[in-house]
Design an enzyme around this catalytic site. Sequence first.
Site, PDB file in Angstrom:
ATOM      1  CB  SER A  73      -0.935   0.049   1.238  1.00 54.33           C
ATOM      2  OG  SER A  73      -1.682  -1.202   1.258  1.00 54.33           O
ATOM      3  CB  SER A  74       3.529   2.258   1.993  1.00 59.84           C
ATOM      4  OG  SER A  74       2.831   2.386   3.300  1.00 59.84           O
ATOM      5  CE1 TYR A 131      -1.950  -5.480   4.163  1.00 59.17           C
ATOM      6  CE2 TYR A 131      -0.734  -5.006   2.084  1.00 59.17           C
ATOM      7  CZ  TYR A 131      -1.140  -4.609   3.177  1.00 59.17           C
ATOM      8  OH  TYR A 131      -1.259  -3.249   3.343  1.00 59.17           O
ATOM      9  CE  LYS A 183       1.863  -5.093   5.451  1.00 59.34           C
ATOM     10  NZ  LYS A 183       0.572  -4.175   6.015  1.00 59.34           N
ATOM     11  CB  SER A 227      -3.243  -4.158   7.355  1.00 58.94           C
ATOM     12  OG  SER A 227      -1.984  -4.202   7.171  1.00 58.94           O
ATOM     13  N   GLY A 270      -0.127  -4.572  11.218  1.00 58.27           N
ATOM     14  CA  GLY A 270      -0.354  -3.765  10.090  1.00 58.27           C
ATOM     15  C   GLY A 270      -0.523  -2.351  10.675  1.00 58.27           C
ATOM     16  CG  ASP A 272       2.303   2.173  10.910  1.00 60.77           C
ATOM     17  OD1 ASP A 272       1.796   1.004  10.234  1.00 60.77           O
ATOM     18  OD2 ASP A 272       3.072   3.070  10.112  1.00 60.77           O
ATOM     19  CD  GLU A 273      -3.423   3.068  13.410  1.00 64.50           C
ATOM     20  OE1 GLU A 273      -4.437   2.592  13.004  1.00 64.50           O
ATOM     21  OE2 GLU A 273      -2.124   3.375  12.859  1.00 64.50           O
ATOM     22  N   GLY A 278       3.950   1.514   7.103  1.00 65.79           N
ATOM     23  CA  GLY A 278       4.326   2.832   6.306  1.00 65.79           C
ATOM     24  C   GLY A 278       5.086   4.003   7.005  1.00 65.79           C
TER      25      GLY A 278
END
Length: 314
Positions: free
Chosen positions: A51-52, A140, A168, A170, A193, A195-196, A212
């Site tokens: 995605s990134s 994913y 993965k 996310s 997945g 990040d936060e 990302g």
Amino acid sequence: MATGLVSKFEGIYIALYSAYNDNGEVDRERAKKLARYYVSRGVKGLYVGGSSGEGILQSVEERKTMLEAVMEEVKGELTIIVHVGANSTRDSVELSKHAEQCGADAISAVPSIYYRMSEAAVEHHWQAMIDSTSLPFIIYNIPQTTGFNLSLKLLNKMAAQDKVIGVKMSGESTFDLQQYKEAGGEDFLVFNGPDEQFLAGRIMGADGGIGGTYGVMPELFCALNRLFERGRVQEAQTLQTKINGFITRLLGYPSLYGACKYILQLRGIESGQPRLPLLPVRPEHHEPLAELNQDIIAAIGSYAKVAEGAESHA
């Protein structure tokens, strides 16, 4: 189910950004410089074409070019997972075979997007990629963009194959993440997945993370991971909160990837503008992004000893 692979693949992976020239074409030299930037940052590897990396917005040949440049630069220095998911199974298989030819360590894929696929269709799509190479395969799962959420039934069926080594995750549910890990078992990889919620994912069983925003603060995610591994959860929570403040600021711009690319540009790493319809940052954003960059750099300095493996931070 595959065994003995968790230690090879666990850790922090940068979801690598695309690298374009000023005309918006994939740029090999910029891709190499971008990949090289992460070699000394303490990360385990790179996740290329996800995605990134804007893989869904690129042609098959562009995705091949990007991977070739990365492999030429850092093969053997970083573990490389290649996202080969595409709308057509034919393109996905072609990308899978190319990843193996380039010497990648594993492949990964989302379901086909746009059409709402049945479980049987998604399984067939993934199976074609799995069967096309000898590489390990990582599912994913990103239901908020694909409209498909991996069921435990399908996970169990896929994970029974030796080449399917992980997922993965996310999706936004750490409950689902925990369920995937429990179903897969100790030797089945689960990557966080979002990040936060990296820390939350690790607490609930994730073996590492692919993200990302890691690209502009890899040292902070490495430090966060080390704090968790040492059982220093309260300190890890403080760092996750600091990271989330940076993520919140990044999300305030027209596109997350445009903001991240501009921050890297400030550090001398040119990767071009994101591909439309992903929007670039505007001139009025340059000053606040420069301030954000300095704040991130200051935090990296504060946690440098932790990221490097020392016992404390400033």
